[in-house]
Design an enzyme around this catalytic site. Structure first.
Site, PDB file in Angstrom:
ATOM      1  N   TYR A   6       0.845  -1.204   0.000  1.00 49.71           N
ATOM      2  CA  TYR A   6       0.000   0.000   0.000  1.00 49.71           C
ATOM      3  C   TYR A   6       0.884   1.260   0.000  1.00 49.71           C
ATOM      4  O   TYR A   6       0.530   2.293  -0.560  1.00 49.71           O
ATOM      5  CB  TYR A   6      -0.969  -0.018   1.186  1.00 49.71           C
ATOM      6  N   LYS A  46      -2.963   8.686   2.735  1.00 46.63           N
ATOM      7  CA  LYS A  46      -4.200   8.552   3.521  1.00 46.63           C
ATOM      8  C   LYS A  46      -4.006   9.104   4.938  1.00 46.63           C
ATOM      9  O   LYS A  46      -4.952   9.647   5.530  1.00 46.63           O
ATOM     10  CB  LYS A  46      -4.663   7.094   3.579  1.00 46.63           C
TER      11      LYS A  46
HETATM   12  P1  NAD Z   1     -12.399   3.673  -8.301  1.00 50.86           P
HETATM   13  O1  NAD Z   1     -11.299   3.329  -9.245  1.00 50.86           O
HETATM   14  O2  NAD Z   1     -13.746   3.225  -8.646  1.00 50.86           O
HETATM   15  O3  NAD Z   1     -12.423   5.235  -8.012  1.00 50.86           O
HETATM   16  C1  NAD Z   1     -11.251   6.011  -7.947  1.00 50.86           C
HETATM   17  C2  NAD Z   1     -11.594   7.342  -8.591  1.00 50.86           C
HETATM   18  O4  NAD Z   1     -10.493   8.256  -8.469  1.00 50.86           O
HETATM   19  C3  NAD Z   1     -11.900   7.231 -10.084  1.00 50.86           C
HETATM   20  O5  NAD Z   1     -13.200   7.703 -10.354  1.00 50.86           O
HETATM   21  C4  NAD Z   1     -10.866   8.126 -10.723  1.00 50.86           C
HETATM   22  O6  NAD Z   1     -11.354   8.808 -11.864  1.00 50.86           O
HETATM   23  C5  NAD Z   1     -10.592   9.099  -9.581  1.00 50.86           C
HETATM   24  N1  NAD Z   1      -9.353   9.853  -9.796  1.00 50.86           N
HETATM   25  C6  NAD Z   1      -8.089   9.381  -9.944  1.00 50.86           C
HETATM   26  N2  NAD Z   1      -7.262  10.413 -10.213  1.00 50.86           N
HETATM   27  C7  NAD Z   1      -8.023  11.545 -10.232  1.00 50.86           C
HETATM   28  C8  NAD Z   1      -7.755  12.916 -10.468  1.00 50.86           C
HETATM   29  N3  NAD Z   1      -6.509  13.365 -10.753  1.00 50.86           N
HETATM   30  N4  NAD Z   1      -8.790  13.797 -10.414  1.00 50.86           N
HETATM   31  C9  NAD Z   1     -10.048  13.385 -10.121  1.00 50.86           C
HETATM   32  N5  NAD Z   1     -10.362  12.094  -9.890  1.00 50.86           N
HETATM   33  C10 NAD Z   1      -9.346  11.187  -9.953  1.00 50.86           C
HETATM   34  O7  NAD Z   1     -11.925   3.071  -6.890  1.00 50.86           O
HETATM   35  P2  NAD Z   1     -12.553   3.139  -5.419  1.00 50.86           P
HETATM   36  O8  NAD Z   1     -11.988   1.973  -4.711  1.00 50.86           O
HETATM   37  O9  NAD Z   1     -14.015   3.340  -5.490  1.00 50.86           O
HETATM   38  O10 NAD Z   1     -11.847   4.427  -4.807  1.00 50.86           O
HETATM   39  C11 NAD Z   1     -12.556   5.481  -4.178  1.00 50.86           C
HETATM   40  C12 NAD Z   1     -11.886   5.904  -2.885  1.00 50.86           C
HETATM   41  O11 NAD Z   1     -12.028   4.866  -1.926  1.00 50.86           O
HETATM   42  C13 NAD Z   1     -10.379   6.168  -2.984  1.00 50.86           C
HETATM   43  O12 NAD Z   1     -10.055   7.271  -2.161  1.00 50.86           O
HETATM   44  C14 NAD Z   1      -9.784   4.912  -2.389  1.00 50.86           C
HETATM   45  O13 NAD Z   1      -8.485   5.104  -1.868  1.00 50.86           O
HETATM   46  C15 NAD Z   1     -10.798   4.662  -1.295  1.00 50.86           C
HETATM   47  N6  NAD Z   1     -10.774   3.309  -0.702  1.00 50.86           N
HETATM   48  C16 NAD Z   1     -10.886   2.234  -1.510  1.00 50.86           C
HETATM   49  C17 NAD Z   1     -10.861   0.964  -0.945  1.00 50.86           C
HETATM   50  C18 NAD Z   1     -10.965  -0.249  -1.815  1.00 50.86           C
HETATM   51  O14 NAD Z   1     -10.545  -1.326  -1.368  1.00 50.86           O
HETATM   52  N7  NAD Z   1     -11.498  -0.167  -3.008  1.00 50.86           N
HETATM   53  C19 NAD Z   1     -10.737   0.815   0.444  1.00 50.86           C
HETATM   54  C20 NAD Z   1     -10.645   1.949   1.244  1.00 50.86           C
HETATM   55  C21 NAD Z   1     -10.661   3.203   0.650  1.00 50.86           C
END
Ligand code: NAD
Length: 256
Positions: A156, A163
């Protein structure tokens, strides 16, 4: 009557129907919120626009959060269309794929800067534009974080450090914006198979570990996260700000 009737929410971070942001959007929509969405680039626009239109969104705008002009244009459009904002969902992050494998000690300066800019600073940049539209309306800002901010989780790496900065930002922003009646909270979600998550080396092992060891013995879904986001967006959480709320089947509480 819905919990969010008459409320206006801006959702950043839908990439497709598996995105956590989409799970949140569906939960907010079900309770009556009117929503606007953003996307990054033409390829994602093709995915996001039909989803947004399926929940009746009129505003679907480009916003790369590393580009100040695009953030300004986004908020100009929100001001023009709605004149106000109640809910801001920041559900986005980015790190180069090569930074999400191997050892953290090898993180490049450029990789560190990019991960911090997209994943942590962007919340500050968005809140600065959002708060004048939210002031006096009991606004709610929600971001997404992960346990890798406080524990060293293999691969990570720099995203964990970003984060940690994001979570500290939640507290500082909550402190700044609280007197204006605006709450800022984060949801620390368990692993969910999304586009972004697939960039993390060994992600499948993390999913297996949560299923085997968490108190609930299962992984969480975007719907689980959507339920907590609805609580944070609604008056049900009117006294809650600056918090990191875990939606992870209880994994974070476990020792051995
Ligand atoms: P996802 O790929 O569906 O969404 C990530 C989003 O980030 C995408 O829509 C992408 O377009 C956007 N993004 C990336 N670079 C960008 C930029 N420069 N400007 C604007 N948008 C940008 O994945 P997700 O898992 O739904 O991620 C959403 C959030 O949840 C993130 O912050 C991620 O770290 C967090 N998260 C995810 C998990 C997991 O396991 N999936 C767990 C905990 C937290």
């Amino acid at each position: 009557m819905g919990l969010l009737d008459g409320k206006k929410g801006l959702i950043l971070g839908v990439a497709n129907e598996r995105s956590i942001a989409w799970g949140i959007a569906e939960a907010l929509k079900k309770e009556g919120a009117e929503l606007a969405f953003t996307y990054v680039g033409e390829n994602l626009e093709k995915r996001v626009r039909p989803l947004a239109e399926s929940v009746g969104a009129r505003l679907v705008l480009p916003c790369d959060v590393t580009v100040d002009d695009q953030i300004d244009t986004l908020f100009d459009a929100i001001r023009e269309e709605w004149g106000a904002l109640d809910i801001l969902v920041h559900s986005l992050a980015f790190a180069k794929k090569e930074e999400l494998k191997g050892e953290y000690v090898n993180t490049s300066r450029d990789g560190f800067r990019l991960a911090m800019d997209v994943s942590a600073y962007s919340l500050v940049a968005l809140c600065r534009r959002a708060y004048p539209l939210m002031e006096g309306r009991g606004g709610s800002v929600i971001t997404l974080t992960y346990l890798g901010s406080e524990r060293a989780i293999q691969n990570y790496n720099v995203m964990g450090v970003a984060k940690a900065a994001l979570e500290a930002s939640v507290r500082y922003l909550a402190s700044d914006l609280g007197p204006k009646g605006i709450r800022v909270n984060a949801i620390s979600a368990g692993p969910i198979k999304t586009l972004a998550a697939m960039g993390i080396s060994g992600f499948k092992e993390i999913l297996d570990m949560v299923e085997a060891k968490s108190p609930l013995r299962r992984n969480v879904t975007p719907e689980d996260v959507g339920g907590t986001a609805l609580y944070l967006a609604s008056p049900l959480s009117s006294g809650v700000t600056g918090e990191i709320i875990y939606v992870d089947s209880g994994f974070n509480i476990m020792g051995l």
